[in-house]
Design a protein around this motif. Structure first.
Motif, PDB file in Angstrom:
ATOM      1  N   SER A   9     -14.630  -8.148  84.137  1.00 50.14           N
ATOM      2  CA  SER A   9     -14.829  -8.333  85.577  1.00 50.14           C
ATOM      3  C   SER A   9     -15.033  -9.805  85.923  1.00 50.14           C
ATOM      4  CB  SER A   9     -16.040  -7.511  86.037  1.00 50.14           C
ATOM      5  OG  SER A   9     -16.308  -7.751  87.396  1.00 50.14           O
ATOM      6  N   LEU A  10     -15.828 -10.498  85.125  1.00 42.67           N
ATOM      7  CA  LEU A  10     -16.056 -11.920  85.333  1.00 42.67           C
ATOM      8  C   LEU A  10     -14.740 -12.692  85.211  1.00 42.67           C
ATOM      9  CD1 LEU A  10     -18.072 -14.314  85.655  1.00 42.67           C
ATOM     10  CD2 LEU A  10     -18.246 -14.315  83.159  1.00 42.67           C
ATOM     11  N   SER A  11     -13.976 -12.370  84.192  1.00 47.63           N
ATOM     12  CA  SER A  11     -12.687 -13.020  83.971  1.00 47.63           C
ATOM     13  C   SER A  11     -11.760 -12.807  85.166  1.00 47.63           C
ATOM     14  CB  SER A  11     -12.056 -12.454  82.695  1.00 47.63           C
ATOM     15  OG  SER A  11     -10.775 -12.959  82.492  1.00 47.63           O
ATOM     16  N   LEU A  12     -11.690 -11.599  85.677  1.00 49.45           N
ATOM     17  CA  LEU A  12     -10.838 -11.304  86.830  1.00 49.45           C
ATOM     18  C   LEU A  12     -11.330 -12.003  88.094  1.00 49.45           C
ATOM     19  CD1 LEU A  12     -10.066  -7.522  86.259  1.00 49.45           C
ATOM     20  CD2 LEU A  12      -8.489  -9.470  86.023  1.00 49.45           C
ATOM     21  N   ASP A  13     -12.634 -12.096  88.267  1.00 46.02           N
ATOM     22  CA  ASP A  13     -13.190 -12.803  89.429  1.00 46.02           C
ATOM     23  C   ASP A  13     -12.784 -14.267  89.425  1.00 46.02           C
ATOM     24  OD1 ASP A  13     -14.393 -10.499  90.361  1.00 46.02           O
ATOM     25  OD2 ASP A  13     -16.384 -11.010  89.572  1.00 46.02           O
ATOM     26  N   LEU A  18      -8.318 -18.684  91.228  1.00 43.02           N
ATOM     27  CA  LEU A  18      -7.096 -19.446  91.005  1.00 43.02           C
ATOM     28  C   LEU A  18      -5.945 -18.869  91.824  1.00 43.02           C
ATOM     29  CD1 LEU A  18      -5.539 -21.645  89.442  1.00 43.02           C
ATOM     30  CD2 LEU A  18      -5.152 -19.940  87.647  1.00 43.02           C
ATOM     31  N   ILE A  19      -5.802 -17.564  91.809  1.00 41.27           N
ATOM     32  CA  ILE A  19      -4.699 -16.906  92.505  1.00 41.27           C
ATOM     33  C   ILE A  19      -4.786 -17.121  94.016  1.00 41.27           C
ATOM     34  CG2 ILE A  19      -3.722 -14.639  93.077  1.00 41.27           C
ATOM     35  CD1 ILE A  19      -4.475 -13.817  90.162  1.00 41.27           C
ATOM     36  N   LYS A  40     -12.801 -28.081  90.131  1.00 41.31           N
ATOM     37  CA  LYS A  40     -13.216 -29.067  89.137  1.00 41.31           C
ATOM     38  C   LYS A  40     -14.229 -28.504  88.148  1.00 41.31           C
ATOM     39  CE  LYS A  40     -12.640 -33.080  92.160  1.00 41.31           C
ATOM     40  NZ  LYS A  40     -13.365 -34.161  92.850  1.00 41.31           N
ATOM     41  N   CYS A  41     -15.192 -27.744  88.648  1.00 40.93           N
ATOM     42  CA  CYS A  41     -16.254 -27.256  87.758  1.00 40.93           C
ATOM     43  C   CYS A  41     -15.703 -26.351  86.663  1.00 40.93           C
ATOM     44  CB  CYS A  41     -17.361 -26.567  88.543  1.00 40.93           C
ATOM     45  SG  CYS A  41     -16.833 -25.111  89.450  1.00 40.93           S
ATOM     46  N   ILE A  42     -14.723 -25.519  86.978  1.00 41.14           N
ATOM     47  CA  ILE A  42     -14.147 -24.633  85.966  1.00 41.14           C
ATOM     48  C   ILE A  42     -13.315 -25.434  84.978  1.00 41.14           C
ATOM     49  CG2 ILE A  42     -12.501 -22.752  85.579  1.00 41.14           C
ATOM     50  CD1 ILE A  42     -13.550 -21.519  88.208  1.00 41.14           C
ATOM     51  N   GLN A 103      -4.419 -20.409  83.986  1.00 38.76           N
ATOM     52  CA  GLN A 103      -4.765 -18.994  83.830  1.00 38.76           C
ATOM     53  C   GLN A 103      -5.699 -18.812  82.644  1.00 38.76           C
ATOM     54  OE1 GLN A 103      -1.373 -16.424  83.206  1.00 38.76           O
ATOM     55  NE2 GLN A 103      -2.656 -14.711  82.598  1.00 38.76           N
ATOM     56  N   PHE A 104      -5.406 -19.486  81.554  1.00 38.17           N
ATOM     57  CA  PHE A 104      -6.270 -19.392  80.386  1.00 38.17           C
ATOM     58  C   PHE A 104      -7.637 -20.019  80.659  1.00 38.17           C
ATOM     59  CE2 PHE A 104      -8.117 -21.004  76.482  1.00 38.17           C
ATOM     60  CZ  PHE A 104      -8.208 -19.835  75.754  1.00 38.17           C
ATOM     61  N   LEU A 105      -7.653 -21.198  81.290  1.00 40.34           N
ATOM     62  CA  LEU A 105      -8.928 -21.857  81.574  1.00 40.34           C
ATOM     63  C   LEU A 105      -9.822 -20.993  82.461  1.00 40.34           C
ATOM     64  CD1 LEU A 105      -7.806 -25.559  82.127  1.00 40.34           C
ATOM     65  CD2 LEU A 105      -8.980 -24.600  80.144  1.00 40.34           C
ATOM     66  N   TYR A 106      -9.241 -20.299  83.404  1.00 44.07           N
ATOM     67  CA  TYR A 106     -10.010 -19.471  84.331  1.00 44.07           C
ATOM     68  C   TYR A 106     -10.423 -18.135  83.732  1.00 44.07           C
ATOM     69  CZ  TYR A 106      -9.547 -22.384  88.502  1.00 44.07           C
ATOM     70  OH  TYR A 106      -9.660 -23.391  89.420  1.00 44.07           O
ATOM     71  N   SER A 107      -9.549 -17.519  82.945  1.00 46.55           N
ATOM     72  CA  SER A 107      -9.814 -16.144  82.518  1.00 46.55           C
ATOM     73  C   SER A 107     -10.059 -15.971  81.026  1.00 46.55           C
ATOM     74  CB  SER A 107      -8.639 -15.247  82.914  1.00 46.55           C
ATOM     75  OG  SER A 107      -7.498 -15.552  82.127  1.00 46.55           O
TER      76      SER A 107
END
Length: 163
Positions: A9-13, A18-19, A40-42, A103-107
């Motif tokens: 759920s965290l990964s999808l959020d 990004l999306i 920037k923070c992510i 996508q990888f950095l975010y999820s």
């Protein structure tokens, strides 16, 4: 809810951030003439190269390599203003590969497989599943190069492992 469900759920959020593009974004990149909005923070939390770029060379965990040479090798140039919006050009990474890296950095997840058969002209087989064709290999190599340039070692390892 299990720990695995919570992490998914965290990964999808984060991926939804990004999306949804400009929602809460504070940095914009120009890749192949297309704008990509990010946070920037992510990016700084997941990549030492981005952390150094946004925070300066004296950030914690900084290495001896000068920021300018590291960002130059990653194909990122200093921001330029366009009507109040700072846009950071990314020159050495293609749009598809840059989005895969983000996508990888975010999820924490990514599928290094060409999405559309039509968008990968190197693949001549109509029934190709893009697992070992030239297009898939090219995409994996480009993703590996981008991961190394931007200091995303986990993506580099994942790309090598799945290749």
């Amino acid at each position: 809810m299990t720990l695995e469900d919570s992490l998914r759920s965290l990964s999808l959020d984060y991926l939804n951030l990004l999306i949804n593009g400009q929602a809460f974004s504070d940095v914009t990149f120009s890749v192949e003439g297309r704008l990509v909005h990010a946070h920037k923070c992510i990016l700084a939390a997941r990549s030492l190269v981005f952390r150094k770029f946004f925070c300066g060379p004296e950030s914690p965990g900084g290495g001896p390599e000068p920021l300018s040479s590291r960002m130059s090798s990653a194909g990122v140039i200093s921001p330029r203003g366009t009507g109040g919006l700072q846009v950071i050009p990314v020159n050495s990474v293609g749009y598809e590969v840059f989005l895969l890296m983000l996508q990888f950095l975010y999820s924490g997840q990514v599928s290094v497989v060409p999405q559309k058969h039509e968008s990968r002209p190197n693949c001549g087989e109509r029934s190709c599943w893009h697992t070992h064709c030239t297009s898939a290999v090219d995409l994996a190599l480009d993703t590996l190069a981008a991961a190394r340039s931007f200091g995303v070692e986990q993506l580099a390892l994942l790309t090598q492992f799945r290749g």
